[in-house]
Motif scaffolding. Structure first.
Motif, PDB file in Angstrom:
ATOM      1  N   THR A 205      -9.194 -65.759  36.544  1.00  0.00           N
ATOM      2  CA  THR A 205      -7.752 -65.812  36.790  1.00  0.00           C
ATOM      3  C   THR A 205      -7.228 -64.430  37.164  1.00  0.00           C
ATOM      4  OG1 THR A 205      -7.602 -67.545  35.128  1.00  0.00           O
ATOM      5  CG2 THR A 205      -5.549 -66.530  35.809  1.00  0.00           C
TER       6      THR A 205
ATOM      7  N   ASP B  33      -5.442 -64.725  40.555  1.00  0.00           N
ATOM      8  CA  ASP B  33      -3.991 -64.820  40.441  1.00  0.00           C
ATOM      9  C   ASP B  33      -3.300 -63.475  40.258  1.00  0.00           C
ATOM     10  OD1 ASP B  33      -4.382 -67.428  40.794  1.00  0.00           O
ATOM     11  OD2 ASP B  33      -3.773 -68.097  38.810  1.00  0.00           O
ATOM     12  N   VAL B  34      -4.077 -62.411  40.120  1.00  0.00           N
ATOM     13  CA  VAL B  34      -3.474 -61.079  40.115  1.00  0.00           C
ATOM     14  C   VAL B  34      -3.956 -60.328  41.353  1.00  0.00           C
ATOM     15  CG1 VAL B  34      -3.367 -58.856  38.937  1.00  0.00           C
ATOM     16  CG2 VAL B  34      -3.114 -60.957  37.633  1.00  0.00           C
TER      17      VAL B  34
ATOM     18  N   LEU C  28      -3.826 -62.506  44.798  1.00  0.00           N
ATOM     19  CA  LEU C  28      -2.439 -62.895  45.057  1.00  0.00           C
ATOM     20  C   LEU C  28      -1.591 -61.699  45.485  1.00  0.00           C
ATOM     21  CD1 LEU C  28      -1.176 -65.699  44.870  1.00  0.00           C
ATOM     22  CD2 LEU C  28      -0.163 -65.039  42.706  1.00  0.00           C
ATOM     23  N   GLN C  29      -1.841 -60.539  44.891  1.00  0.00           N
ATOM     24  CA  GLN C  29      -1.078 -59.349  45.279  1.00  0.00           C
ATOM     25  C   GLN C  29      -1.323 -58.996  46.738  1.00  0.00           C
ATOM     26  OE1 GLN C  29      -1.279 -55.856  42.880  1.00  0.00           O
ATOM     27  NE2 GLN C  29      -0.626 -56.884  41.009  1.00  0.00           N
TER      28      GLN C  29
ATOM     29  N   GLN D  77       0.154 -62.211  48.931  1.00  0.00           N
ATOM     30  CA  GLN D  77       1.582 -62.510  48.956  1.00  0.00           C
ATOM     31  C   GLN D  77       2.480 -61.291  48.835  1.00  0.00           C
ATOM     32  OE1 GLN D  77       3.043 -65.803  46.819  1.00  0.00           O
ATOM     33  NE2 GLN D  77       1.346 -67.133  47.345  1.00  0.00           N
ATOM     34  N   LYS D  78       1.958 -60.189  48.330  1.00  0.00           N
ATOM     35  CA  LYS D  78       2.823 -59.025  48.166  1.00  0.00           C
ATOM     36  C   LYS D  78       2.454 -57.895  49.119  1.00  0.00           C
ATOM     37  CE  LYS D  78       5.092 -58.383  44.606  1.00  0.00           C
ATOM     38  NZ  LYS D  78       5.685 -57.931  43.334  1.00  0.00           N
TER      39      LYS D  78
ATOM     40  N   ASN E 251      -7.549 -53.479  36.095  1.00  0.00           N
ATOM     41  CA  ASN E 251      -6.719 -53.229  34.908  1.00  0.00           C
ATOM     42  C   ASN E 251      -6.537 -54.488  34.076  1.00  0.00           C
ATOM     43  OD1 ASN E 251      -6.276 -50.542  35.308  1.00  0.00           O
ATOM     44  ND2 ASN E 251      -4.478 -50.871  36.612  1.00  0.00           N
ATOM     45  N   GLU E 252      -6.316 -55.566  34.811  1.00  0.00           N
ATOM     46  CA  GLU E 252      -6.089 -56.839  34.140  1.00  0.00           C
ATOM     47  C   GLU E 252      -7.330 -57.245  33.339  1.00  0.00           C
ATOM     48  OE1 GLU E 252      -3.099 -58.301  34.701  1.00  0.00           O
ATOM     49  OE2 GLU E 252      -3.483 -60.049  33.429  1.00  0.00           O
TER      50      GLU E 252
END
Lengths: 292, 440
Positions: free
Chosen positions: B406, B410-411, B414-415, B418-419, B432-433
């Motif tokens: 995940t 999802d981090v 996704l960054q 989408q970012k 980091n996550e």
């Protein structure tokens, strides 16, 4: 012997003890240990490591900051709107009961249902809000992944759900204000706005304080709205944790990652934060009383 | 007189309160024994109620298997407790297993959680190894559910061999080859070739469509074919050195940075809408997703979807059925789990919703539902998924496999997707996550 009063309140204390106090103390115990969700029986003493870990964790401070900003942009407009609405409802209106019921409907809606609808409204591709924005020439906003947009969206759900509830509380308090205060204000030449400022608001002070406290507690524990707004893996609060609140961070650590010790430490930190807020509130109330 | 009535009233009140309180306490202490109506364990004439805890859509009920079993065993009645999402289901099961109460008689375990179950909950599950003929399952499926001391804690249900599901109509409009064998040959062996085809597609993409639903789905698909994931065989975390992860990440990054992704999150509402609106041309589809695609794309997709072999043999998902030792009707539960996972029953589930059997002997006479075959342009899905299932490498999973995954999808991904972060920023964020996940 007067046993009955104790008997009457006993159920509350029994339930409170079983479902609140024991878990609370157990959480404190957990927070001082390394506990994994998959091996609850093997707890190794960690002392204050979990707390130290939190203090040095960017994720924790980020969640604290988000909780604060979302709390601010949801509570302040919500309470101001609630006072305004209550003031309007306090006039003689046709079908006043209908208006009051309508206002309370959002509060009666479940978080899940409300959030689901809002998530669709804020949908990046084909959501109604982006569709409306395109008429004024604004490009579609990726509400969920945008930093301020996601916080705004989550706040709007909170505002929508709680404004009516607070308005009703204000309304009840407003109706308890003696009319002669308004009459004498009117005789002194105060117009409606001045009456509102100099009679209504001061009279509402204890009520406002109450709603501020309740809203602050609610904002500190904000959980359901951001979790469901995030959809799949919503406990991350966005890819950059842009709307991960303390509640979400705790849930993510405890139930998704399985680090119960750390999650317990987050829970206790939240508790301590609420205690601090309560103390500030107490001091504030005392000063207020003295000044009166 | 007056005082006596008052006293009796008071007594009544005390009694009422006491009754209420004890009732409540009794309610807590007697944890629901998972709905079993007969605590006597099948003795006597009473029916034994077996509960089975599942998540998502297992298809047993839909395929009529419970009814069939109850007909075969008139003294058994079956109740299924379904939780939609695994991330809600699994923590609940973990706590109940350890509390030794509240578990269902048969408990489903997802492949992402099986290692955690094997390594930490081994003693809470019945060893099923001696009750079944292990050779009927794929070797790697058994291996995943076997503890260090050789206990088999779960019987394989389905596996998730991957293929590529694609929209023929969109491929044709984009001027690409739309034949499933030729396509499979074009991208065979390397996910990068599949991404290259995506770039071709985007040059002439029909308006409003993208090549693929999300970068994460391609990441999962590519990783599902790697023998090395996040952990090595001895249980050490190697995610940052793993060749499989590196390769899958690079593929996902080339998807995320080349404007070919519809940027949807899988199993989110907008993803469902993406199917309905045909807003992406391909999706890496494990067998269990076939039914989902059919349902979400609706009538408009009929005959437009097709299935081709994936670049590499790869697995995503699949589950097990375990029997908790806390259960009251273990013998009956074992019999049920055994029956549900037998090749014949797995074939029936496949016929209903295309969940692919983990028992190779079922492959020879697998028949998908007629409307499914028609929906996917008469693609030989049995053969495509079967070929994949037989050549999937044995994958090593670890305790924190799911949260690590995940964190990456999802981090990290996704960054970037989408970012607009750079791939190296995405990787750092995922790092980091994961450090946070592992408590490092």
């Amino acid at each position: 012997m007067k046993a009955s009063p104790y008997a009457f309140i006993a159920p509350f204390f029994i339930i409170f003890g079983a479902f609140s106090l024991v878990p609370l103390l157990y959480t404190a115990w957990y927070s001082l240990h390394n506990v994994q969700l998959s091996s609850l029986d093997t707890q190794t003493w960690a002392g204050l490591d979990n707390y130290k870990n939190l203090l040095s964790s960017d994720f924790f401070w980020n969640a604290l900051k988000n909780t604060f900003t979302i709390g601010l942009i949801s509570t302040v407009p919500q309470l101001m709107a609630a006072i305004g609405l209550a003031h309007l409802l306090n006039y003689r209106l046709r079908g006043s009961t209908v208006w009051r019921v309508v206002m309370l409907t959002p509060y009666a809606t479940s978080v899940a249902a409300a959030t689901l609808v809002f998530t669709l409204l804020y949908s990046w591709d084909g959501g109604m809000i982006n569709w409306l924005l395109h008429f004024v020439g604004i490009d579609p906003i990726n509400w969920r992944e945008s930093d301020w947009g996601s916080q705004f969206a989550v706040s709007s759900i909170v505002i929508w759900r709680w404004t009516g509830y607070n308005a009703l509380i204000y309304l009840a308090a407003m109706q308890a204000i003696p009319t002669d205060l308004y009459e004498s204000a009117a005789i002194d030449g105060a117009n409606r706005w001045e009456q509102f400022r100099h009679v209504t608001i001061p009279q509402l002070r204890p009520t406002i304080l109450f709603t501020v406290v309740v809203s602050t507690i609610g904002a500190t524990q904000l959980f359901g709205e951001p979790l469901l707004f995030g959809g799949v893996s919503g406990s991350k609060g966005g890819s950059e944790h842009q709307y991960q609140t303390l509640g979400l961070y705790m849930y993510d650590q405890g139930w998704i990652i399985g680090n119960l010790g750390k999650a317990s430490a987050i829970a206790w930190s939240m508790f301590l934060i609420l205690m601090i807020i309560a103390v500030i509130n107490l001091l504030f109330t005392r000063r207020l009383r003295k000044s009166q | 007189m007056g005082t006596s009535t008052r006293r009796s009233r008071r007594l009544m009140a005390v009694a009422a309160v006491a009754a209420l309180a004890t009732g409540l306490l009794a309610g807590c202490s007697k944890d629901s024994d998972s709905g079993s109506s007969n605590d006597g364990g099948g003795s006597g004439k009473g029916k034994t109620t077996l509960t089975i805890g599942t998540f998502g859509v297992f298809g047993y009920k839909q395929a009529g298997l419970y009814d069939e079993y109850m007909k075969l065993h008139p003294n058994i009645s079956i109740k299924e407790n379904v939780t939609t999402r695994t991330d809600v289901y699994w923590p609940k099961v973990l706590t109940r297993l350890q509390a030794g109460s509240g578990t269902d008689d048969v408990q489903a375990i997802e492949v992402g959680n099986i290692t955690e179950a094997v390594q930490t909950q081994g003693s809470k599950f019945v060893d099923l190894g001696k009750d079944v003929d292990k050779s009927q399952w794929l070797d790697w499926k058994n291996a995943q559910a076997t503890t260090k001391d050789g206990k088999l804690i779960g019987l394989g249900t389905d596996v998730g061999p991957m293929a590529i599901c694609y929209r023929k109509d969109l491929f044709k409009k984009a001027g690409l080859e739309a034949d499933r064998t030729k396509l499979a040959a074009q991208w065979k062996g390397d996910w990068a070739k599949y991404v290259d085809l995506g770039k071709e597609y985007m040059k002439k993409a029909p308006k409003g469509t993208k090549f693929v639903d999300s970068a994460s789905s391609i990441y999962n698909a590519a990783l599902g074919g790697a023998s090395e994931r996040y952990y090595d065989k001895s249980g050490n975390v190697i995610w940052d050195k793993s060749a499989g992860v590196k390769k899958a990440w690079d593929v996902a990054m080339s998807v995320a940075t080349s404007n070919m992704s519809a940027k949807l999150k899988q199993f989110d509402k907008p993803w469902d809408q993406g199917y309905a609106n045909a807003s992406f041309a391909t999706v890496a589809c494990p067998a269990w997703m076939i039914g989902y695609i059919e349902q979400k794309s609706g009538d408009a997709g009929k005959g437009n979807w097709d299935v081709a072999a994936a670049p590499t043999a790869s697995n995503w998902g699949g589950s097990f059925l375990g029997v908790p030792t806390a259960g009251k009707h273990q013998k009956e539960a074992i019999a049920l789990a055994k029956w549900l996972t037998a090749p014949e029953q797995q074939a029936k589930v496949f016929a209903k919703q295309a969940s692919f059997p983990s028992t190779p002997s079922a492959y020879a006479n697998l028949k998908p539902a007629a409307d499914t075959t028609a929906y996917f342009s008469d693609a030989p899905i049995t053969q495509i998924f079967g070929d994949s299932a037989k050549t999937i490498p044995v994958q090593v999973f670890g305790i924190k496999d799911q949260p690590i995954n995940t964190a990456i999808t999802d981090v990290g991904i996704l960054q970037v997707e989408q970012k607009g972060k750079s791939p190296s920023q995405g990787w750092d964020a995922a790092t980091n996550e994961i450090k946070d996940v592992l408590g490092q």
